[in-house]
Write an enzyme that holds these catalytic residues in place. Sequence first.
Site, PDB file in Angstrom:
ATOM      1  N   TYR A  17       0.827  -1.209   0.000  1.00 21.46           N
ATOM      2  CA  TYR A  17       0.000   0.000   0.000  1.00 21.46           C
ATOM      3  C   TYR A  17       0.864   1.264   0.000  1.00 21.46           C
ATOM      4  O   TYR A  17       0.624   2.191  -0.784  1.00 21.46           O
ATOM      5  CB  TYR A  17      -0.902  -0.037   1.231  1.00 21.46           C
ATOM      6  CG  TYR A  17      -1.841   1.127   1.372  1.00 21.46           C
ATOM      7  CD1 TYR A  17      -2.971   1.237   0.562  1.00 21.46           C
ATOM      8  CD2 TYR A  17      -1.629   2.103   2.350  1.00 21.46           C
ATOM      9  CE1 TYR A  17      -3.850   2.303   0.713  1.00 21.46           C
ATOM     10  CE2 TYR A  17      -2.499   3.160   2.507  1.00 21.46           C
ATOM     11  CZ  TYR A  17      -3.610   3.266   1.692  1.00 21.46           C
ATOM     12  OH  TYR A  17      -4.469   4.318   1.835  1.00 21.46           O
ATOM     13  N   LYS A  42       1.008   4.064  -2.972  1.00 17.93           N
ATOM     14  CA  LYS A  42       0.631   5.453  -2.718  1.00 17.93           C
ATOM     15  C   LYS A  42       1.797   6.411  -2.950  1.00 17.93           C
ATOM     16  O   LYS A  42       1.604   7.538  -3.406  1.00 17.93           O
ATOM     17  CB  LYS A  42       0.097   5.598  -1.291  1.00 17.93           C
ATOM     18  CG  LYS A  42      -1.260   4.924  -1.070  1.00 17.93           C
ATOM     19  CD  LYS A  42      -2.332   5.484  -1.983  1.00 17.93           C
ATOM     20  CE  LYS A  42      -3.727   4.986  -1.621  1.00 17.93           C
ATOM     21  NZ  LYS A  42      -4.766   5.508  -2.532  1.00 17.93           N
TER      22      LYS A  42
END
Length: 309
Positions: free
Chosen positions: A161, A165
């Site tokens: 993640y 991002k």
Amino acid sequence: MPHSATVDLSGKVAVVTGSGRGLGLAYASALAAAGAAVVVNDIDEDIARKAADSLVEAGGRAVAEAVAVGTAEAADRLVDRAVSAFGRLDVLVTNAGILRDRVLWKMTDEDFDAVVATHLKGTFTCARAAAVRMREQGEGGRLILVGSPAGQRGNFGQTNYAAAKAGIAAMARTWSMELAKAGITVNAIVPVAATAMTETIPVFAPYVDAMRRGEPLPDALRKGEGFGTAEDCAALVPFLASDAARDVTGQCVGIGGDRLALWSHPQEVATAYAEGGWTPGTIAAAWHTSVGREPQSVGIPAPRLPETR
């Protein structure tokens, strides 16, 4: 309170990925309330349709398109849906995402690939399809990419993640340069809110429960941590989609609770020089008294919250 300006998106058309619930639905609702027509997207057809219906019932214009983002085909479907339903595309918000949290030595290839496919590749494919359409229209446009504090600072257990991002923030900066000539702005937003993704964090759990009982969040959260509801984060999206933000591009903008913030871009914070270049030994000798004297911190800072009752 700051002064208020009118943000009018009448005649604009937006696609919001992952907008069946949570932050995505808040973004879609805010865009519709400002006058934009919205394509609501979710992997679940019933959820997407109900979300679109809720925008229409509130006086907005919306249609649903159920598809899992990630592939070029999915991105084309979303753009085509906007054009077939409303005639054009002006705004793309890339919100769709999933979590597969594991520490490095326990993360599987499937855990990594699934998150990267949805967040990073999904942002890329949707932005590419939107950029092609916006450039064909010749009237500019807005790409609003959804980042995370994890992508800015890293976060324990979120290799996949955080990497995705961080990549999204880098893509915003890159695309802001590539699309500037076409009048298309590109920004990443960094929201912090009580959602299905954050409500499982133990330190926030009692406050989220209290909020659901109708109790207000304390200032230590709303101001100190910039943490609030999904609706608190939504105002940033219509602003970035509007003419008021025509000169805002390549930025990472944080929002949550009562706080609005601009994130810095990575840059050199300390330098040292060695005539003729460095060797491993000279770096070792100089590190702690030169560039390594004040190392940068990592991770999302622990919340400083009052004791709950």
